[in-house]
Design a protein around this motif. Sequence first.
Motif, PDB file in Angstrom:
ATOM      1  N   VAL A  34       0.838  -1.203   0.000  1.00 21.22           N
ATOM      2  CA  VAL A  34       0.000   0.000   0.000  1.00 21.22           C
ATOM      3  C   VAL A  34       0.868   1.246   0.000  1.00 21.22           C
ATOM      4  CG1 VAL A  34      -1.654   1.320   1.363  1.00 21.22           C
ATOM      5  CG2 VAL A  34      -1.931  -1.148   1.110  1.00 21.22           C
ATOM      6  N   ASP A  35       1.919   1.242   0.819  1.00 19.54           N
ATOM      7  CA  ASP A  35       2.789   2.415   0.886  1.00 19.54           C
ATOM      8  C   ASP A  35       3.510   2.648  -0.432  1.00 19.54           C
ATOM      9  OD1 ASP A  35       5.843   3.449   1.953  1.00 19.54           O
ATOM     10  OD2 ASP A  35       4.072   4.508   2.639  1.00 19.54           O
ATOM     11  N   LEU A  36       3.973   1.577  -1.077  1.00 22.51           N
ATOM     12  CA  LEU A  36       4.634   1.716  -2.378  1.00 22.51           C
ATOM     13  C   LEU A  36       3.690   2.324  -3.399  1.00 22.51           C
ATOM     14  CD1 LEU A  36       6.681  -1.593  -2.762  1.00 22.51           C
ATOM     15  CD2 LEU A  36       7.578   0.722  -2.763  1.00 22.51           C
ATOM     16  N   TYR A  37       2.433   1.876  -3.392  1.00 24.01           N
ATOM     17  CA  TYR A  37       1.470   2.394  -4.361  1.00 24.01           C
ATOM     18  C   TYR A  37       1.101   3.833  -4.056  1.00 24.01           C
ATOM     19  CZ  TYR A  37      -2.917   2.981  -6.895  1.00 24.01           C
ATOM     20  OH  TYR A  37      -3.902   3.452  -7.719  1.00 24.01           O
ATOM     21  N   GLU A  38       0.763   4.122  -2.804  1.00 24.62           N
ATOM     22  CA  GLU A  38       0.277   5.454  -2.462  1.00 24.62           C
ATOM     23  C   GLU A  38       1.349   6.528  -2.605  1.00 24.62           C
ATOM     24  OE1 GLU A  38      -3.528   4.817  -2.230  1.00 24.62           O
ATOM     25  OE2 GLU A  38      -2.743   6.745  -1.568  1.00 24.62           O
ATOM     26  N   ASN A  39       2.584   6.209  -2.248  1.00 22.52           N
ATOM     27  CA  ASN A  39       3.632   7.230  -2.188  1.00 22.52           C
ATOM     28  C   ASN A  39       4.719   7.020  -3.228  1.00 22.52           C
ATOM     29  OD1 ASN A  39       2.604   8.573   0.290  1.00 22.52           O
ATOM     30  ND2 ASN A  39       3.009   6.566   1.186  1.00 22.52           N
ATOM     31  N   ALA A  40       4.371   6.314  -4.312  1.00 21.72           N
ATOM     32  CA  ALA A  40       5.332   6.129  -5.406  1.00 21.72           C
ATOM     33  C   ALA A  40       5.718   7.485  -5.993  1.00 21.72           C
ATOM     34  CB  ALA A  40       4.717   5.248  -6.488  1.00 21.72           C
ATOM     35  N   PRO A  41       6.900   7.591  -6.622  1.00 20.16           N
ATOM     36  CA  PRO A  41       7.317   8.870  -7.209  1.00 20.16           C
ATOM     37  C   PRO A  41       6.526   9.255  -8.444  1.00 20.16           C
ATOM     38  CG  PRO A  41       8.908   7.156  -7.697  1.00 20.16           C
ATOM     39  CD  PRO A  41       7.941   6.563  -6.726  1.00 20.16           C
ATOM     40  N   CYS A  42       5.653   8.381  -8.909  1.00 18.40           N
ATOM     41  CA  CYS A  42       4.807   8.710 -10.056  1.00 18.40           C
ATOM     42  C   CYS A  42       3.344   8.530  -9.667  1.00 18.40           C
ATOM     43  CB  CYS A  42       5.155   7.832 -11.259  1.00 18.40           C
ATOM     44  SG  CYS A  42       5.043   6.072 -10.901  1.00 18.40           S
ATOM     45  N   GLY A  43       2.455   9.106 -10.479  1.00 19.52           N
ATOM     46  CA  GLY A  43       1.032   8.994 -10.217  1.00 19.52           C
ATOM     47  C   GLY A  43       0.447   7.708 -10.784  1.00 19.52           C
ATOM     48  N   TYR A  44      -0.506   7.113 -10.062  1.00 19.24           N
ATOM     49  CA  TYR A  44      -1.210   5.914 -10.533  1.00 19.24           C
ATOM     50  C   TYR A  44      -2.716   6.170 -10.461  1.00 19.24           C
ATOM     51  CZ  TYR A  44       2.940   2.940 -10.080  1.00 19.24           C
ATOM     52  OH  TYR A  44       4.157   2.370 -10.215  1.00 19.24           O
ATOM     53  N   ALA A  54     -11.573   4.569 -10.725  1.00 20.39           N
ATOM     54  CA  ALA A  54     -11.899   3.630  -9.666  1.00 20.39           C
ATOM     55  C   ALA A  54     -10.871   3.638  -8.544  1.00 20.39           C
ATOM     56  CB  ALA A  54     -12.006   2.205 -10.248  1.00 20.39           C
ATOM     57  N   LYS A  55      -9.642   4.070  -8.855  1.00 23.67           N
ATOM     58  CA  LYS A  55      -8.582   4.053  -7.849  1.00 23.67           C
ATOM     59  C   LYS A  55      -7.539   5.087  -8.244  1.00 23.67           C
ATOM     60  CE  LYS A  55      -5.614   0.762  -5.356  1.00 23.67           C
ATOM     61  NZ  LYS A  55      -5.120  -0.639  -5.308  1.00 23.67           N
ATOM     62  N   VAL A  56      -7.008   5.810  -7.263  1.00 25.50           N
ATOM     63  CA  VAL A  56      -5.984   6.830  -7.539  1.00 25.50           C
ATOM     64  C   VAL A  56      -5.063   6.912  -6.333  1.00 25.50           C
ATOM     65  CG1 VAL A  56      -7.507   8.654  -6.680  1.00 25.50           C
ATOM     66  CG2 VAL A  56      -5.604   9.251  -8.179  1.00 25.50           C
ATOM     67  N   ASN A  57      -3.754   7.084  -6.570  1.00 23.03           N
ATOM     68  CA  ASN A  57      -2.826   7.113  -5.438  1.00 23.03           C
ATOM     69  C   ASN A  57      -2.623   8.525  -4.915  1.00 23.03           C
ATOM     70  OD1 ASN A  57      -1.084   8.214  -7.357  1.00 23.03           O
ATOM     71  ND2 ASN A  57       0.665   6.970  -6.748  1.00 23.03           N
ATOM     72  N   ALA A  58      -2.017   8.598  -3.718  1.00 22.44           N
ATOM     73  CA  ALA A  58      -1.849   9.889  -3.037  1.00 22.44           C
ATOM     74  C   ALA A  58      -0.923  10.826  -3.808  1.00 22.44           C
ATOM     75  CB  ALA A  58      -1.296   9.657  -1.625  1.00 22.44           C
ATOM     76  N   THR A  59       0.036  10.270  -4.521  1.00 19.17           N
ATOM     77  CA  THR A  59       0.954  11.122  -5.288  1.00 19.17           C
ATOM     78  C   THR A  59       0.200  11.952  -6.304  1.00 19.17           C
ATOM     79  OG1 THR A  59       2.739   9.521  -5.002  1.00 19.17           O
ATOM     80  CG2 THR A  59       2.970  11.115  -6.790  1.00 19.17           C
ATOM     81  N   LEU A  60      -0.666  11.310  -7.093  1.00 16.05           N
ATOM     82  CA  LEU A  60      -1.416  12.031  -8.118  1.00 16.05           C
ATOM     83  C   LEU A  60      -2.410  13.003  -7.490  1.00 16.05           C
ATOM     84  CD1 LEU A  60      -1.946  12.476 -11.086  1.00 16.05           C
ATOM     85  CD2 LEU A  60      -3.532  10.541 -11.059  1.00 16.05           C
ATOM     86  N   LEU A  61      -3.027  12.606  -6.386  1.00 13.20           N
ATOM     87  CA  LEU A  61      -3.941  13.523  -5.702  1.00 13.20           C
ATOM     88  C   LEU A  61      -3.207  14.774  -5.247  1.00 13.20           C
ATOM     89  CD1 LEU A  61      -5.985  10.968  -3.553  1.00 13.20           C
ATOM     90  CD2 LEU A  61      -6.820  12.248  -5.530  1.00 13.20           C
ATOM     91  N   GLY A  62      -1.982  14.603  -4.739  1.00  7.40           N
ATOM     92  CA  GLY A  62      -1.196  15.754  -4.305  1.00  7.40           C
ATOM     93  C   GLY A  62      -0.831  16.669  -5.457  1.00  7.40           C
ATOM     94  N   TRP A  63      -0.474  16.087  -6.607  1.00  4.04           N
ATOM     95  CA  TRP A  63      -0.155  16.908  -7.777  1.00  4.04           C
ATOM     96  C   TRP A  63      -1.338  17.776  -8.192  1.00  4.04           C
ATOM     97  CZ3 TRP A  63       2.453  12.718 -11.401  1.00  4.04           C
ATOM     98  CH2 TRP A  63       3.698  12.400 -10.874  1.00  4.04           C
ATOM     99  N   LEU A  64      -2.529  17.172  -8.179  1.00  5.23           N
ATOM    100  CA  LEU A  64      -3.700  17.848  -8.732  1.00  5.23           C
ATOM    101  C   LEU A  64      -4.482  18.645  -7.698  1.00  5.23           C
ATOM    102  CD1 LEU A  64      -5.044  15.033 -11.087  1.00  5.23           C
ATOM    103  CD2 LEU A  64      -3.623  17.006 -11.676  1.00  5.23           C
ATOM    104  N   GLY A  65      -4.262  18.392  -6.409  1.00  7.71           N
ATOM    105  CA  GLY A  65      -4.975  19.139  -5.388  1.00  7.71           C
ATOM    106  C   GLY A  65      -6.411  18.679  -5.178  1.00  7.71           C
ATOM    107  N   TYR A  66      -6.696  17.412  -5.484  1.00  9.87           N
ATOM    108  CA  TYR A  66      -8.037  16.863  -5.275  1.00  9.87           C
ATOM    109  C   TYR A  66      -8.053  15.963  -4.049  1.00  9.87           C
ATOM    110  CZ  TYR A  66      -9.823  18.266  -9.898  1.00  9.87           C
ATOM    111  OH  TYR A  66     -10.257  18.971 -10.994  1.00  9.87           O
ATOM    112  N   ARG A  67      -9.260  15.805  -3.478  1.00  6.09           N
ATOM    113  CA  ARG A  67      -9.477  14.766  -2.478  1.00  6.09           C
ATOM    114  C   ARG A  67      -9.910  13.502  -3.209  1.00  6.09           C
ATOM    115  NH1 ARG A  67     -12.520  18.872  -0.482  1.00  6.09           N
ATOM    116  NH2 ARG A  67     -14.419  17.653  -0.794  1.00  6.09           N
ATOM    117  N   ARG A  68      -9.620  12.362  -2.615  1.00  8.02           N
ATOM    118  CA  ARG A  68      -9.923  11.099  -3.273  1.00  8.02           C
ATOM    119  C   ARG A  68     -11.406  10.978  -3.639  1.00  8.02           C
ATOM    120  NH1 ARG A  68      -6.398   6.965  -3.125  1.00  8.02           N
ATOM    121  NH2 ARG A  68      -5.440   7.899  -1.289  1.00  8.02           N
ATOM    122  N   GLU A  69     -12.270  11.435  -2.704  1.00 10.04           N
ATOM    123  CA  GLU A  69     -13.705  11.297  -2.961  1.00 10.04           C
ATOM    124  C   GLU A  69     -14.204  12.209  -4.084  1.00 10.04           C
ATOM    125  OE1 GLU A  69     -12.298  11.991  -0.148  1.00 10.04           O
ATOM    126  OE2 GLU A  69     -13.140  13.718   0.890  1.00 10.04           O
TER     127      GLU A  69
END
Length: 450
Positions: A34-44, A54-69
């Motif tokens: 889970v940690d590898l997926y969520e905090n990978a250096p690239c977006g998933y 259906a699924k998005v990791n924390a890295t991409l959310l941080g880039w875009l400024g969105y909440r997961r929901e």
Amino acid sequence: MTVKAGGEEPYARGPAPEGDEAARFSAMLEDNVVDLYENAPCGYLSTLMDGQIAKVNATLLGWLGYRREELVGRKRFADLLTVGGRLYHETHFAPLLGMQGEIGGIALELRAADGTRLPVLVTSTVKTGDDGRPLLIRTTLFDARDRRAYETELLRTRREAEEARLEADRARLAAEEAHQVVEAERARLHRLATTLQRTLLPPSLTAPTGLEVAAYYHIASADEVGGDFYDLFPLDGGTWGLFLGDVCGKGAAAAAVTSLVRYTLRAAAVYDPAPAAVLANLNTVLTREYHGTDPRFCTVLFGLLTPDTEDPRGGFRLTLASGGHPPAILLGADGSARYLPTPDGQLIGVIPDAHIATTTVCLRPGDTVLLHTDGLTEARTLPLGGPVGDGDGRYGDDALLALATSLAPTTAPAAVTALQELLDTLGAGVDDDTALLALSVPHPTPETEQ
């Protein structure tokens, strides 16, 4: 132990744990995945076949400024693109993905929550079920902002410098002032090129416990950015990854490829650190990103360092994979020196299925391994009056091996210092950048033996 990220099944080498130990191991393994997926250096992100997220990791959310929901179940991947990116996705990207099942290295722009644009490199793969029916689309996104900023600024500065030179020719009555303007622009270009070169290299290298490390970069021309690169970085389980290579060409184009290569090697090593797999991943990215009339390729060595726990004296196992790069040199504690053979390794980025050669060596106390680019062995020695080379006007592989033999046994800092002095002696005969990376296992001291 090796763990695959991105939703793949984890696996372990060696006997599986049992009982309570197996339960603790499974919990720890799940946390790592889970940690590898969520905090990978690239977006998933994963989408349904209609594009719904259906699924998005924390890295991409941080880039875009969105909440997961705000994204999962509410938006489609195309909704995150700019207008132009959405049009390209609908007319080219999505149809090609549907036909091929995989498409990668495509440059697109995302629109963040605050309206800003984010350039990315996108790779998407259709995942199918056992019956062959498509189930979902998995997409990997690499942040391309730095690469675009470097290219844009460097090209802009070059245009300004050229315009200043043309203006100086037209304004012959103000020759002295024009000369000063040109020199000022050239100095600014030099500073920018130097700054860009530094960004393509690690600011410093941290040695793994039980190893000494040294590196050096010799700049052949202060006016152009070279394509040589190296790095050393930690991975899971006490292992370390390292690489050294050379991108073809110079200038902005080579800098852009170098940035992509370094980023891809680091990212690929997170998912599957096996050296051959890492270079295969890089080959896929380069052959898809650069093709047709403007191919870009590189030579590279990628290594995986693993502590040798079975040897009471300490040491490491080093596995090296080569993509057409000059072989590394092992300077032994016994005073010998030899090349580590990686025969028939092919250039990375030229053909889709490049052959990648590998070799494994055990580094014991007193051993040193040296990696280098061909700027050294291709350096001219005649008629410069420099060190005697292989007899064809170049310094050459035989001369380098002879020097390494005279140095052994040695340490990483001492080996790099000796080669730095050699490069200085060759002077203008070195017309290509040269990168050096050396690692050595020191002899144990009384303190370390306790």
